[in-house]
Scaffold this motif. Structure first.
Motif, PDB file in Angstrom:
ATOM      1  N   ALA A  46       0.740  -1.088  -0.125  1.00 49.70           N
ATOM      2  CA  ALA A  46      -0.178  -0.034   0.010  1.00 49.70           C
ATOM      3  C   ALA A  46       0.925   1.309  -0.059  1.00 49.70           C
ATOM      4  N   THR A  47       2.119   1.112  -0.023  1.00 49.56           N
ATOM      5  CA  THR A  47       2.986   2.196   0.126  1.00 49.56           C
ATOM      6  C   THR A  47       3.806   2.687  -1.163  1.00 49.56           C
ATOM      7  N   PRO A  48       2.904   3.548  -2.097  1.00 50.07           N
ATOM      8  CA  PRO A  48       3.409   4.119  -3.446  1.00 50.07           C
ATOM      9  C   PRO A  48       4.560   4.855  -3.448  1.00 50.07           C
ATOM     10  N   PRO A  49       5.435   4.867  -4.197  1.00 51.97           N
ATOM     11  CA  PRO A  49       6.544   5.589  -4.558  1.00 51.97           C
ATOM     12  C   PRO A  49       6.303   6.977  -4.065  1.00 51.97           C
ATOM     13  N   ALA A  50       7.456   7.937  -3.555  1.00 48.76           N
ATOM     14  CA  ALA A  50       6.969   9.144  -3.327  1.00 48.76           C
ATOM     15  C   ALA A  50       6.804   9.771  -4.627  1.00 48.76           C
ATOM     16  N   PRO A  51       5.771  10.707  -4.594  1.00 41.67           N
ATOM     17  CA  PRO A  51       5.221  11.420  -5.720  1.00 41.67           C
ATOM     18  C   PRO A  51       5.942  12.405  -6.198  1.00 41.67           C
ATOM     19  N   ARG A  52       6.141  12.722  -7.577  1.00 43.15           N
ATOM     20  CA  ARG A  52       6.607  13.666  -8.213  1.00 43.15           C
ATOM     21  C   ARG A  52       6.050  14.892  -8.358  1.00 43.15           C
ATOM     22  N   THR A  53       4.526  15.061  -8.150  1.00 49.71           N
ATOM     23  CA  THR A  53       3.647  15.850  -8.162  1.00 49.71           C
ATOM     24  C   THR A  53       3.974  16.767  -7.071  1.00 49.71           C
ATOM     25  N   ARG A  60       0.200  12.424 -10.403  1.00 45.61           N
ATOM     26  CA  ARG A  60       0.303  12.575 -11.788  1.00 45.61           C
ATOM     27  C   ARG A  60       0.440  11.483 -12.637  1.00 45.61           C
ATOM     28  N   VAL A  61      -0.732  11.215 -13.539  1.00 45.92           N
ATOM     29  CA  VAL A  61      -0.807   9.936 -14.372  1.00 45.92           C
ATOM     30  C   VAL A  61      -0.450  10.083 -15.658  1.00 45.92           C
ATOM     31  N   LEU A  62       0.277   9.194 -16.455  1.00 46.74           N
ATOM     32  CA  LEU A  62       0.386   9.271 -17.892  1.00 46.74           C
ATOM     33  C   LEU A  62      -0.225   7.876 -18.288  1.00 46.74           C
ATOM     34  N   SER A  63      -1.494   8.216 -18.760  1.00 50.19           N
ATOM     35  CA  SER A  63      -2.514   7.022 -19.212  1.00 50.19           C
ATOM     36  C   SER A  63      -2.208   6.906 -20.664  1.00 50.19           C
ATOM     37  N   PRO A 124      10.332  13.119 -19.818  1.00 53.52           N
ATOM     38  CA  PRO A 124      10.648  14.471 -19.395  1.00 53.52           C
ATOM     39  C   PRO A 124       9.641  15.538 -19.399  1.00 53.52           C
ATOM     40  N   LYS A 125       9.035  15.652 -20.516  1.00 54.67           N
ATOM     41  CA  LYS A 125       7.855  16.568 -20.626  1.00 54.67           C
ATOM     42  C   LYS A 125       6.912  16.749 -19.644  1.00 54.67           C
ATOM     43  N   TYR A 126       6.440  15.444 -18.834  1.00 51.44           N
ATOM     44  CA  TYR A 126       5.228  15.510 -18.226  1.00 51.44           C
ATOM     45  C   TYR A 126       5.618  15.045 -16.662  1.00 51.44           C
ATOM     46  N   SER A 127       6.615  14.428 -16.623  1.00 50.89           N
ATOM     47  CA  SER A 127       7.188  14.034 -15.027  1.00 50.89           C
ATOM     48  C   SER A 127       6.106  13.336 -14.344  1.00 50.89           C
ATOM     49  N   PRO A 128       5.624  12.221 -14.871  1.00 50.70           N
ATOM     50  CA  PRO A 128       4.367  11.623 -14.278  1.00 50.70           C
ATOM     51  C   PRO A 128       4.991  10.701 -13.091  1.00 50.70           C
ATOM     52  N   ASP A 129       4.028  10.548 -12.058  1.00 45.60           N
ATOM     53  CA  ASP A 129       4.106   9.700 -10.789  1.00 45.60           C
ATOM     54  C   ASP A 129       4.132   8.305 -11.400  1.00 45.60           C
ATOM     55  N   VAL A 130       3.029   8.123 -12.197  1.00 42.34           N
ATOM     56  CA  VAL A 130       2.580   6.787 -12.435  1.00 42.34           C
ATOM     57  C   VAL A 130       2.593   6.782 -14.238  1.00 42.34           C
ATOM     58  N   VAL A 131       2.884   5.427 -14.633  1.00 40.45           N
ATOM     59  CA  VAL A 131       2.651   5.336 -16.190  1.00 40.45           C
ATOM     60  C   VAL A 131       1.588   4.182 -16.045  1.00 40.45           C
ATOM     61  N   VAL A 132       0.466   4.254 -16.682  1.00 37.70           N
ATOM     62  CA  VAL A 132      -0.755   3.189 -16.671  1.00 37.70           C
ATOM     63  C   VAL A 132      -0.761   3.043 -18.396  1.00 37.70           C
ATOM     64  N   ILE A 133      -0.478   1.539 -18.522  1.00 38.99           N
ATOM     65  CA  ILE A 133      -0.343   1.420 -20.033  1.00 38.99           C
ATOM     66  C   ILE A 133      -1.621   0.239 -20.265  1.00 38.99           C
ATOM     67  N   GLU A 134      -2.304   0.533 -21.222  1.00 32.78           N
ATOM     68  CA  GLU A 134      -3.420  -0.590 -21.498  1.00 32.78           C
ATOM     69  C   GLU A 134      -2.861  -1.765 -22.091  1.00 32.78           C
TER      70      GLU A 134
END
Length: 318
Positions: A46-53, A60-63, A124-134
């Motif tokens: 349940a402990t997520p990586p430290a957010p970059r936001t 911040r999610v890159l979906s 580099p452009k968006y600095s997401p905390d999470v990348v969610v890939i379909e």
């Protein structure tokens, strides 16, 4: 913190909570408990990586909706521990190959493409905390025309996953990488008791996004807010229902040759990337609520009823 297997919640309630949290694989009460137990605050998972936001509580999610000619993505963030709308910073569809690249469909070519697209451009452009890939299809329904493209997109997905994991691990970046089945996303938004064809399901998903865009464009309370950068897409979903896009396109400053983000004729790809991103953010909010309830020994039936009612209200089914 272990959750007692003798919890009073029924299997139906536990399955409902698992669906609302974007968790799949629980067909029995015990299996659902195995899915939900790691959500308790003391569990390592349940402990997520430290957010970059920079804003506390927001992720911040890159979906990403996978494709080659129809690669789409949404950049959005929301507070994952408190109610409130998601905010869409950017939302694009791209053709990531030019005519010359189309003949070089090899694992090496896809790896180079994945590196250029994600490591040199999107991260580099968006600095997401999470990348969610379909996650991609592994069946083609015996449709010959789908076989080649299913193979290509699956190869591209594998290249992206490998490049991202290596880059994040080597640099020690606080970025989580997750894969989401489109079935999980659709099950979250569509009525489980209604059987829909693929075309009906696709339309229903587009209509959900259309509802968000229409509410925002009409200055009504909305679950999703949009930045000025995506005004053209908002207008298209809110108003232009059946028109096809013109030939105009917008160049993207990327190392990939001829990568363009176009006003979209195929709006379902755009809808999928946004719906997936919003789903992931809402799942985190629901997981936090379920984890806290499990830790406190709270009434899971009441929680499931509340979360379901809140979610049905988002889709106009309250």
């Amino acid at each position: 913190m272990a959750v007692p297997a003798t919890t009073k919640a029924s299997a139906k309630t536990l399955k409902q909570l698992a669906r609302l949290c974007g968790l799949v694989g629980g067909s029995t009460k015990a299996a659902c408990l195995d899915l939900l137990t790691p959500l308790t605050p003391a569990a390592p998972a349940a402990t997520p990586p430290a957010p970059r936001t920079p804003v506390p509580g927001r992720r911040r999610v890159l979906s990403v909706d996978m494709g080659i000619r129809n690669f789409s993505y949404a950049i959005l963030d929301a507070d994952t521990h408190a109610p409130g709308p998601a905010y869409v910073h950017d939302w694009r569809r791209m053709d990531v190959l030019d005519a010359a690249d189309a003949v070089a469909l090899t694992p090496i070519a896809y790896s180079r493409l994945a590196y250029a697209l994600f490591v040199q451009y999107l991260l580099p452009k968006y600095s997401p905390d999470v990348v969610v890939i379909e996650r991609q299809r592994h069946r083609t329904g015996s449709a010959p025309a789908l076989v080649e493209w299913a193979f290509r997109v699956n190869m591209f997905e594998s290249a992206i996953a490998g490049v991202l994991h290596c880059h994040v691990a080597d640099r020690g970046l606080p970025i989580a990488i997750e894969a989401v089945s489109p079935r999980t996303t659709k099950a979250f938004w569509l009525d489980a008791g209604t059987r829909l064809t693929a075309a009906q399901s696709k339309k229903a998903c587009v209509d959900i996004v259309r509802g968000w865009a229409s509410a925002f464009a009409a200055h009504r309370p909305a679950d999703v807010l949009f930045s000025p950068e995506v005004a053209a897409h908002v207008a298209r979903f809110a108003g232009e229902r059946r028109t096809r896009a013109g030939a105009d396109s917008e160049a993207v400053p990327t190392p990939i040759n001829a990568a363009v983000a176009r006003r979209d004729a195929k709006i379902d790809d755009l809808a999928d990337s946004l719906l997936q991103g919003v789903s992931w953010l809402l799942w985190q909010r629901n997981r936090a609520a379920v984890g806290a309830a499990l830790a406190a020994g709270a009434d899971l039936d009441a929680l499931a009823t509340r979360l379901e009612a809140e979610h049905r209200a988002r889709t106009g089914r309250a």
